[in-house]
Design an enzyme around this catalytic site. Structure first.
Site, PDB file in Angstrom:
ATOM      1  N   GLU A  17      65.740 -38.676  -3.788  1.00  0.00           N
ATOM      2  CA  GLU A  17      66.570 -39.221  -2.873  1.00  0.00           C
ATOM      3  C   GLU A  17      67.471 -40.036  -3.506  1.00  0.00           C
ATOM      4  O   GLU A  17      68.777 -39.978  -3.027  1.00  0.00           O
ATOM      5  CB  GLU A  17      66.020 -39.886  -1.781  1.00  0.00           C
ATOM      6  CG  GLU A  17      64.988 -39.389  -0.709  1.00  0.00           C
ATOM      7  CD  GLU A  17      63.515 -39.126  -1.351  1.00  0.00           C
ATOM      8  OE1 GLU A  17      63.293 -38.797  -2.564  1.00  0.00           O
ATOM      9  OE2 GLU A  17      62.548 -39.079  -0.587  1.00  0.00           O
ATOM     10  N   LYS A 117      67.591 -43.686 -26.225  1.00  0.00           N
ATOM     11  CA  LYS A 117      66.030 -43.318 -25.610  1.00  0.00           C
ATOM     12  C   LYS A 117      65.457 -45.044 -25.537  1.00  0.00           C
ATOM     13  O   LYS A 117      65.707 -45.675 -26.604  1.00  0.00           O
ATOM     14  CB  LYS A 117      65.234 -42.491 -26.459  1.00  0.00           C
ATOM     15  CG  LYS A 117      65.976 -41.214 -26.344  1.00  0.00           C
ATOM     16  CD  LYS A 117      64.936 -40.038 -26.270  1.00  0.00           C
ATOM     17  CE  LYS A 117      65.279 -38.761 -25.950  1.00  0.00           C
ATOM     18  NZ  LYS A 117      64.571 -38.020 -25.594  1.00  0.00           N
ATOM     19  N   ASN A 122      61.430 -40.339 -22.958  1.00  0.00           N
ATOM     20  CA  ASN A 122      62.345 -39.622 -22.604  1.00  0.00           C
ATOM     21  C   ASN A 122      63.322 -40.270 -21.807  1.00  0.00           C
ATOM     22  O   ASN A 122      64.447 -39.666 -20.920  1.00  0.00           O
ATOM     23  CB  ASN A 122      61.998 -38.236 -22.135  1.00  0.00           C
ATOM     24  CG  ASN A 122      61.697 -37.309 -23.552  1.00  0.00           C
ATOM     25  OD1 ASN A 122      61.957 -37.604 -24.454  1.00  0.00           O
ATOM     26  ND2 ASN A 122      60.827 -36.449 -23.151  1.00  0.00           N
ATOM     27  N   GLU A 630      62.608 -37.810 -32.421  1.00  0.00           N
ATOM     28  CA  GLU A 630      62.159 -38.358 -31.585  1.00  0.00           C
ATOM     29  C   GLU A 630      60.701 -38.633 -31.471  1.00  0.00           C
ATOM     30  O   GLU A 630      60.003 -39.536 -30.919  1.00  0.00           O
ATOM     31  CB  GLU A 630      62.227 -37.382 -30.029  1.00  0.00           C
ATOM     32  CG  GLU A 630      63.660 -37.638 -29.434  1.00  0.00           C
ATOM     33  CD  GLU A 630      63.511 -36.645 -28.203  1.00  0.00           C
ATOM     34  OE1 GLU A 630      64.964 -36.126 -28.214  1.00  0.00           O
ATOM     35  OE2 GLU A 630      62.990 -36.287 -27.563  1.00  0.00           O
ATOM     36  N   HIS A 666      68.019 -26.122 -36.164  1.00  0.00           N
ATOM     37  CA  HIS A 666      69.042 -27.077 -35.847  1.00  0.00           C
ATOM     38  C   HIS A 666      68.492 -28.287 -35.142  1.00  0.00           C
ATOM     39  O   HIS A 666      67.291 -28.439 -34.596  1.00  0.00           O
ATOM     40  CB  HIS A 666      69.592 -26.134 -34.590  1.00  0.00           C
ATOM     41  CG  HIS A 666      70.593 -27.070 -33.880  1.00  0.00           C
ATOM     42  ND1 HIS A 666      71.797 -27.521 -34.269  1.00  0.00           N
ATOM     43  CD2 HIS A 666      70.432 -27.650 -32.422  1.00  0.00           C
ATOM     44  CE1 HIS A 666      72.429 -28.228 -33.062  1.00  0.00           C
ATOM     45  NE2 HIS A 666      71.589 -28.363 -32.219  1.00  0.00           N
ATOM     46  N   HIS A 719      80.242 -31.700 -26.152  1.00  0.00           N
ATOM     47  CA  HIS A 719      80.055 -32.398 -24.997  1.00  0.00           C
ATOM     48  C   HIS A 719      81.627 -32.577 -24.291  1.00  0.00           C
ATOM     49  O   HIS A 719      81.419 -33.248 -23.138  1.00  0.00           O
ATOM     50  CB  HIS A 719      79.582 -34.224 -25.525  1.00  0.00           C
ATOM     51  CG  HIS A 719      78.251 -33.929 -25.954  1.00  0.00           C
ATOM     52  ND1 HIS A 719      78.093 -34.073 -27.397  1.00  0.00           N
ATOM     53  CD2 HIS A 719      76.934 -33.962 -25.376  1.00  0.00           C
ATOM     54  CE1 HIS A 719      76.618 -33.926 -27.549  1.00  0.00           C
ATOM     55  NE2 HIS A 719      76.079 -33.915 -26.544  1.00  0.00           N
TER      56      HIS A 719
HETATM   57  N1  GLN Z   1      69.964 -23.093 -29.174  1.00  0.00           N
HETATM   58  C1  GLN Z   1      69.970 -24.400 -28.331  1.00  0.00           C
HETATM   59  C2  GLN Z   1      71.424 -24.092 -27.555  1.00  0.00           C
HETATM   60  O1  GLN Z   1      72.282 -23.641 -28.198  1.00  0.00           O
HETATM   61  C3  GLN Z   1      69.850 -25.610 -28.885  1.00  0.00           C
HETATM   62  C4  GLN Z   1      70.250 -26.796 -28.096  1.00  0.00           C
HETATM   63  C5  GLN Z   1      69.817 -28.182 -28.551  1.00  0.00           C
HETATM   64  O2  GLN Z   1      69.823 -28.250 -29.847  1.00  0.00           O
HETATM   65  N2  GLN Z   1      69.682 -29.286 -27.683  1.00  0.00           N
HETATM   66  O3  GLN Z   1      71.512 -24.412 -26.525  1.00  0.00           O
HETATM   67 ZN    ZN Z   2      71.987 -29.467 -30.273  1.00  0.00          ZN
END
Ligand code: GLN
Ligand code: ZN
Length: 779
Positions: A17, A117, A122, A630, A666, A719
């Site tokens: 909510e 964080k 999380n 993390e 990555h 972003h």
């Molecule tokens: N392979 C994922 C993507 O491209 C990696 C996302 C991430 O690192 N948070 O969305």
């Molecule tokens: Zn990423």
């Protein structure tokens, strides 16, 4: 009976909510009165639920419009000048929203505060901003208003506030160098009078107990910070209220003596994360002090073994009598609200789970049991009449005991064959040939140009794609229609990547809504809730999967999509998997075996997938580990152990491939300087990282370490919808090339593009390819 209390309750609401009300208010489709009404209703509901369960001291101040740290920052008047507006009333709610989000229905936009964080959870808090000479004053009255609101409802309010040292530790400022900068302590003389004034006002409102949260007491603290506790609490001691000092998320450890020496009326400790601290704390507790035992897990969703909890606490109850309080280990903010909102879990699985409401019931059961423990006052017949009947209590206890027992033995959880495989896995070689040999044999067939280009995996998740997945899940469209539609997406993204000239292609991840759910749904040992939402930040919630049993992979998960993508192009298509540590970090993990073991099971399942991909002709495979950092424990002394098994799991997933298969990984939102050795030990052929916003500064760690393998430093921020300029990306890469050998560098965005739209994605990637071409020609 021991006093029952909680450190905090989820604020979001069982149907989210708060999220919906906030988003309506921000969008301008609801006014302030409507927003306030939702807040009031949620607070009243949550207080009532707790009081009805037998909680005698109910937290107030755990409610927050966006984040409880931000609420407190505003209460202290620590509002940076860029958020002040001439038209603002003191303590204006829109100021708080501008700090959180950069904008609000009123006032001019300004750069939002940073978010990070909350310890090892999380949940994200808004980082307070501090500066030398800063002054504080009570600038927002929401805490006092809520105390009044609670008292009007007949609730015995226990206000909850962050301790001054924890607040300073979490704060940032240009003048300060890191969390532990002792210069921050210079602000205490300005800060403490405000704390004293707050406590005094609370006392005037009739408050008896105030909970002061100082979770930094479970961290490695420099001596100056440790010493500051004594003087801070010596000052606060004068306040006309009783202070409960709350610590959680770990052991007090070397801060134990400090915590025990403070002049507070009560101490809360986390007995789930750190059961070993019970005995030393009980032994050292002063005769006038209360011990709040954090015995119910506030970080996870499993039923408590009540027999074990009672057996551990019975001697303490006997020794301390009414000076023993019972509580969850930490605020219940980190678990979903109510299991009753789940309609699709089978009875057995459900019997193993406990959300915030259920944790209150557990607390009450334990309280009653300790009341009747041998040697403790009270017999069953003396049970107060307002408590549930003894028969009901016994039945609930027996049900909980039975659930714990089936969890220990259920074949749904314990997979013999898999356990045998895991034992064999110990012998699996995690090493690959030396990188220089591997990269040579990879290059022999890949024949990539200098500064090869790639993306991180996902392409824009359009409304259509999300609608498609929803329709399929709800059964509105069948498998064939769904599969054809996803294939069409894949074909479109392959054609686009070929058109703009990327070197290593991806299928685009149209079939995934996030990085974990897709895999969890295809792996055995996972369950999903319908409403198990947990607040991540502000109005954003996540619904972590539940890893309840041994994890295995019944069938290939990504081979079909990836080979289809590969069939459409002569360029290499990169397989795309989420790594074991990230799946672990973003799930509720079983607590009946070490996390390491669950992670190894995930690693083995992923290893199977990697080998199937390789077998099917996919020879570049990326395993994302954005949550690798993390997972670091709060205490440095435990880092090496974690890093060892986390790296080992990555290698277990990947090391089965031949030399010619190229493994990528990555990571985003990560710093690397203190974990670079572990990153290198993962031994991925290529690592792509988020670096553009740091202006390639994050590469320093790789430079200093002489990181040997290939690396793709992100050249633009995903972003933002802004399309980066070619020159800008070239400059960034030139900076990177000053730190690392040119021939080791890749060109790619910071992260996946799922949150972006197609127009800016097409434009940005085309320019990125131009930048790579320019770099090649300049070489
Ligand atoms: N392979 C994922 C993507 O491209 C990696 C996302 C991430 O690192 N948070 O969305
Ligand atoms: Zn990423």
């Amino acid at each position: 009976m021991p006093q029952l209390h909680t450190l905090g309750f989820p604020r979001i609401g069982v149907r989210r909510e708060l999220k919906h009300a906030l988003e309506r208010y921000w969008a301008g489709t609801a006014n302030r009165e409507e927003l306030d009404a939702t807040g009031r209703e949620l607070r009243a509901r949550h207080w009532a639920v707790q009081a009805e369960a037998g909680v005698t001291l109910v937290p107030v101040g755990d409610f927050a419009w966006y984040d409880h740290v931000l609420e407190w920052t505003c209460t202290l008047g620590a509002v940076p000048a860029r958020f002040e507006q001439p038209a603002d009333q003191p303590g204006e709610l829109d100021t708080l929203f501008r700090m959180a989000r950069g904008r609000a229905p009123t006032g001019a936009p300004a750069a939002a505060c940073e978010m990070t964080k909350w310890f090892d959870t999380n949940y994200h808090y808004l980082v307070p901003e501090i500066w030398p000479g800063q002054t504080f004053r009570i600038a927002r009255n929401s805490l006092f208003d809520q105390v009044a609101e609670a008292r009007e409802l007949g609730v015995n309010a226990k206000p909850v506030i962050p301790g001054p040292l924890t607040w300073l530790w979490l704060a940032k400022g240009d003048a300060y160098d890191g969390a532990d900068d002792i210069a921050k302590l210079d602000l205490l003389p300005n800060l403490l009078p405000v704390y004293e004034a707050v406590l005094k006002r609370l006392a005037e409102q009739g408050v008896e107990w105030v909970q002061i949260d100082d979770p930094i007491l479970v961290l490695d603290l420099p001596q100056a910070w440790r010493d500051a506790f004594a003087s801070v609490y010596a000052t606060l001691k004068a306040a006309p209220v009783k202070l409960l000092l709350a610590t959680y998320f770990g052991a007090l450890g070397d801060n134990l003596d400090t915590a025990l020496s403070l002049p507070v009326a009560g101490l809360h400790i986390d007995l789930v994360r750190a059961p070993e601290q019970l005995a030393p704390v009980v032994a050292a507790l002063r005769a006038d002090q209360v011990l709040s035992a954090g015995i119910i897990d506030g970080r996870n969703i499993w039923r408590t073994d009540l027999d074990a909890a009672r057996d551990r606490l019975a001697p303490v109850a006997e020794a301390l009598g009414s000076r023993l309080w019972l509580a969850p280990s930490c605020s219940l903010l980190h678990v979903p609200v109510d299991l009753a909102a789940e309609q699709q879990l089978d009875d057995e699985l459900r019997s193993w789970l406990s959300f915030a409401h259920q944790k209150l019931e557990e607390l009450a059961l334990l309280g009653q049991a300790l009341n009747h423990a041998p040697g403790h006052a009270g017999t069953p017949s003396q049970q107060p009449s307002q408590q549930p009947s003894l028969a009901a209590t016994h039945a609930a206890w027996a049900a909980q005991r039975a659930a714990c027992q089936t969890r220990r033995t259920s074949p749904r959880i314990h997979n013999r064959a898999l356990q045998a495989r895991l034992t064999d896995a110990l012998a699996i070689d995690r090493a690959r040939a030396p990188f220089k040999d591997r990269i040579a044999s990879q290059q022999a067939w890949l024949k990539l140009p200098a500064f090869p280009t790639t993306t991180i995996g996902s392409f824009p998740q359009t409304k259509d794609i999300r609608g498609l997945r929803r329709d399929w899940k709800e059964g509105a469209i069948g498998d064939a229609v769904y599969e054809a539609a996803i294939r069409k997406e894949i074909a479109g993204s392959i054609a686009f990547q070929e058109r703009i000239g990327l070197d290593v292609l991806v299928h685009g991840e149209a079939e995934r809504n996030d990085m974990v759910e897709y895999f969890g749904e295809l792996l055995a040992g996972f369950a999903f809730t319908q409403n198990g939402w947990v607040q991540s930040y502000g109005s954003r919630c996540v619904k972590p999967p539940v890893i309840f049993g041994d994890v295995s992979r019944p069938a290939a998960m990504t081979v079909g999509w990836t080979t289809y993508a590969q069939s459409l192009t002569d360029k290499p298509v990169k397989g795309m998997l989420t790594g074991p540590v990230t799946i672990l970090q973003w799930s509720f993990v079983r607590d009946d075996q070490p996390r390491q073991q669950t992670c190894e099971q995930l690693a083995l399942a992923l290893r199977d997938e990697v080998l199937d991909l390789e077998q099917a002709g996919i020879r570049v495979i990326q395993i994302d580990e954005p949550a690798f950092r993390e997972g670091l424990p709060l205490r440095r002394s435990q880092w090496a152990h974690y890093l060892h098994w986390a790296v080992d799991c990555f290698r277990l997933s990947t090391a089965g491939v031949g030399d010619t298969t190229q493994i990528h990984t990555h990571m985003c939102y990560s710093e690397f300087n203190d974990i670079i050795e572990a990153i290198a030990a993962m031994d991925a052929d290529v690592i792509t990282i988020e670096t553009s916003r740091s202006n390639m500064e994050l590469l320093k760690a790789f430079e200093d370490f002489s990181y040997p393998n290939d690396i793709g430093p992100g050249v633009y921020d995903i972003h933002s919808p802004n399309v980066p300029e070619v020159d800008w990306m070239v400059q960034l890469m030139e900076k990177a090339a000053k730190r690392l050998p040119r021939e080791r560098l890749w060109v790619n965005p910071d992260c996946g593009l799922k949150t972006r739209g197609w127009p800016e994605t097409e434009a940005a990637l085309a320019k990125m390819v131009d930048a790579a071409r320019f770099l090649r020609s300049a070489a």
